[in-house]
Design an enzyme around this catalytic site. Structure first.
Site, PDB file in Angstrom:
ATOM      1  N   HIS A  72      33.925  44.993  40.204  1.00  0.00           N
ATOM      2  CA  HIS A  72      35.018  44.977  41.174  1.00  0.00           C
ATOM      3  C   HIS A  72      36.113  45.921  40.693  1.00  0.00           C
ATOM      4  O   HIS A  72      36.655  45.758  39.596  1.00  0.00           O
ATOM      5  CB  HIS A  72      35.585  43.560  41.327  1.00  0.00           C
ATOM      6  CG  HIS A  72      34.733  42.665  42.163  1.00  0.00           C
ATOM      7  ND1 HIS A  72      35.157  41.436  42.634  1.00  0.00           N
ATOM      8  CD2 HIS A  72      33.467  42.819  42.633  1.00  0.00           C
ATOM      9  CE1 HIS A  72      34.197  40.871  43.348  1.00  0.00           C
ATOM     10  NE2 HIS A  72      33.163  41.697  43.355  1.00  0.00           N
ATOM     11  N   TYR A 200      43.259  36.467  46.744  1.00  0.00           N
ATOM     12  CA  TYR A 200      44.226  35.456  46.324  1.00  0.00           C
ATOM     13  C   TYR A 200      45.257  35.317  47.433  1.00  0.00           C
ATOM     14  O   TYR A 200      45.890  36.306  47.827  1.00  0.00           O
ATOM     15  CB  TYR A 200      44.933  35.880  45.043  1.00  0.00           C
ATOM     16  CG  TYR A 200      44.083  35.872  43.798  1.00  0.00           C
ATOM     17  CD1 TYR A 200      44.106  34.787  42.925  1.00  0.00           C
ATOM     18  CD2 TYR A 200      43.273  36.957  43.466  1.00  0.00           C
ATOM     19  CE1 TYR A 200      43.339  34.771  41.770  1.00  0.00           C
ATOM     20  CE2 TYR A 200      42.500  36.951  42.317  1.00  0.00           C
ATOM     21  CZ  TYR A 200      42.545  35.857  41.471  1.00  0.00           C
ATOM     22  OH  TYR A 200      41.783  35.849  40.326  1.00  0.00           O
ATOM     23  N   PRO A 292      43.246  28.623  36.084  1.00  0.00           N
ATOM     24  CA  PRO A 292      42.241  29.640  36.413  1.00  0.00           C
ATOM     25  C   PRO A 292      42.766  30.784  37.279  1.00  0.00           C
ATOM     26  O   PRO A 292      42.022  31.725  37.551  1.00  0.00           O
ATOM     27  CB  PRO A 292      41.173  28.836  37.161  1.00  0.00           C
ATOM     28  CG  PRO A 292      41.906  27.654  37.718  1.00  0.00           C
ATOM     29  CD  PRO A 292      42.975  27.324  36.722  1.00  0.00           C
ATOM     30  N   LYS A 296      41.445  33.987  33.101  1.00  0.00           N
ATOM     31  CA  LYS A 296      41.600  34.287  31.686  1.00  0.00           C
ATOM     32  C   LYS A 296      40.875  33.329  30.741  1.00  0.00           C
ATOM     33  O   LYS A 296      40.732  33.635  29.562  1.00  0.00           O
ATOM     34  CB  LYS A 296      43.099  34.285  31.311  1.00  0.00           C
ATOM     35  CG  LYS A 296      43.869  35.435  31.907  1.00  0.00           C
ATOM     36  CD  LYS A 296      43.422  36.751  31.313  1.00  0.00           C
ATOM     37  CE  LYS A 296      43.857  37.946  32.137  1.00  0.00           C
ATOM     38  NZ  LYS A 296      42.799  38.855  32.475  1.00  0.00           N
ATOM     39  N   TYR A 384      45.366  41.805  34.434  1.00  0.00           N
ATOM     40  CA  TYR A 384      44.200  41.177  35.052  1.00  0.00           C
ATOM     41  C   TYR A 384      42.907  41.729  34.451  1.00  0.00           C
ATOM     42  O   TYR A 384      41.989  40.953  34.142  1.00  0.00           O
ATOM     43  CB  TYR A 384      44.206  41.421  36.570  1.00  0.00           C
ATOM     44  CG  TYR A 384      43.255  40.523  37.317  1.00  0.00           C
ATOM     45  CD1 TYR A 384      43.700  39.345  37.919  1.00  0.00           C
ATOM     46  CD2 TYR A 384      41.910  40.839  37.446  1.00  0.00           C
ATOM     47  CE1 TYR A 384      42.834  38.504  38.601  1.00  0.00           C
ATOM     48  CE2 TYR A 384      41.030  40.017  38.132  1.00  0.00           C
ATOM     49  CZ  TYR A 384      41.503  38.858  38.704  1.00  0.00           C
ATOM     50  OH  TYR A 384      40.628  38.018  39.374  1.00  0.00           O
TER      51      TYR A 384
END
Length: 389
Positions: A72, A200, A292, A296, A384
């Site tokens: 991704h 998200y 979550p 991580k 990220y």
């Protein structure tokens, strides 16, 4: 028995540490409380930082991951049903890999078997002894017989509820914790994912996340009260709530189906210091828990493995104890940065019980600022995809 490093916990952290050490000529024994089938049945994280990908490659585990995993290059963020994309690859030069923790664990078990690695499943009553001396050992019971393993070091990879952290005296151990007043209701369904990258979503009704495991296996979450009975959430109720919270175009594309797994997970931030006491090292969830939201948890465990492996390799190969002495400080520096990022993602994307309309608008404005600022996006992206080891 006698080994150089006794590893408590046969999840991905313990197995990877064993694999790396074995390849470096360092002997290990892994003790796991559960059966192998139980360990392989656990549904866990699916997003790997690229540092984790490279670490798994260095352990000889890249082939199936690259064949079946999904690279991704970015992710989507949304507020009030409108979203935008953050391009990780363009901003940092680095993507992430979607490859489930269950698959990582499968690969690790196969690799340990191929090298005749010693992994003892269903080891009951595992207890470290004398880890503050030069002669530590670990006892356990298997099939009603007690066994003892003498070793040079003990690696505690046995999770939040394991015995390793509890071995460190209360006078030495410091803990830091933030418990979030909500949970994640997660559903696994054999349906095509709504998006080829994660979504998200911040919404006044609560957070939502659209994720995936493969082309016909989707993982979705909605924020829910952590004490909600799971029976309250029928499949139809879940899908209806998810549609309300995600961007409208995604809701229109959403393919629904029966859930094959459904559960509510609590969210917390937790850190234990130090991560080393004598010849005992804490690794992964034994030392820290993250919500979550920032993907991580598994990745932090992998970075701990990296630091501990390098420290032990240098000790055995070069007689240099500096890495062992500095393991806790080095690992914790990266842990706290990931704790901060996961806290930021969580507080930005979720609806809190006492949240006012002002608080909601601040969250929406934070996301709006992120959409319009390349600098803000780069900061999010570099955290990220994973800070460098």
């Amino acid at each position: 028995m006698r080994t150089q490093v006794c590893i408590i916990g046969g999840g991905p952290a313990g197995l990877l540490l064993s694999q790396l050490l074995h390849r470096a000529g360092i002997d290990t024994v892994v003790l796991e409380r559960r059966s192998r089938a139980y360990v392989l049945s656990r549904i866990r994280a699916g997003v790997l930082e690229w540092g984790t990908v490279k670490l798994l490659e260095s352990a000889g585990l890249g082939q199936r991951m690259h064949a079946e995993g999904y690279v991704h290059d970015g992710t989507y963020l949304a507020a009030q049903n409108r979203g935008f994309r953050v391009d990780f690859k363009a901003l940092t030069g680095t993507p992430v890999m979607v490859y489930g923790q269950t698959e990582v664990t499968h690969d690790l078990y196969d690799a340990r078997d191929a090298m005749d690695g010693v992994v003892i499943d269903e080891a009951e009553g595992v207890t470290p002894h004398d880890v503050d001396t030069d002669a530590p050992y670990v006892t356990y019971t298997k099939d009603g017989t007690e066994h003892r393993i003498d070793c040079d070091f003990v690696a505690g990879c046995d999770g939040y509820h394991g015995v390793s952290r509890q071995t460190i005296p209360a006078s030495v151990l410091r803990t830091f914790e933030r418990v979030y007043p909500f949970g994640w209701l997660g559903v696994l369904s054999e349906t095509p994912p709504v998006s080829h990258e994660l979504i998200y979503a911040n919404h006044a009704r609560g957070f939502a996340l659209c994720s995936m495991r493969n082309a016909n296996l989707s993982r979705y979450y909605v924020q829910a009260p952590v004490d909600d009975p799971i029976e309250k959430w029928s499949d139809d109720a879940f899908w209806d709530e998810l549609r309300r919270r995600i961007p409208e175009d995604a809701a229109d594309r959403l393919v629904t189906g029966p859930s094959i797994e459904k559960s509510i997970a609590p969210l917390r931030s937790f850190v234990a210091e130090p991560m080393r006491w004598g010849r005992l090292f804490l690794v992964g969830d034994a030392a820290h828990i993250v919500p979550p939201t920032g993907a991580k948890g598994l990745n932090l465990a992998m970075s701990d493995v990296h630091y501990l492996f390098e420290a032990l390799k240098t000790h055995y190969h070069d007689g240099d104890a500096a890495g062992i002495e500095g393991y806790s400080e080095t690992a914790l520096a990266r842990v706290w940065k990931a704790i901060r990022f996961s806290w930021w993602m969580t507080t930005t994307m979720h609806r809190f019980p006492d949240q006012t309309d002002f608080d909601q608008r601040i969250q929406e404005t934070e996301i709006d600022y992120l959409e319009g600022s390349e600098t803000a996006q780069r900061s999010m992206a570099e955290n990220y995809v994973g800070l460098p080891y």
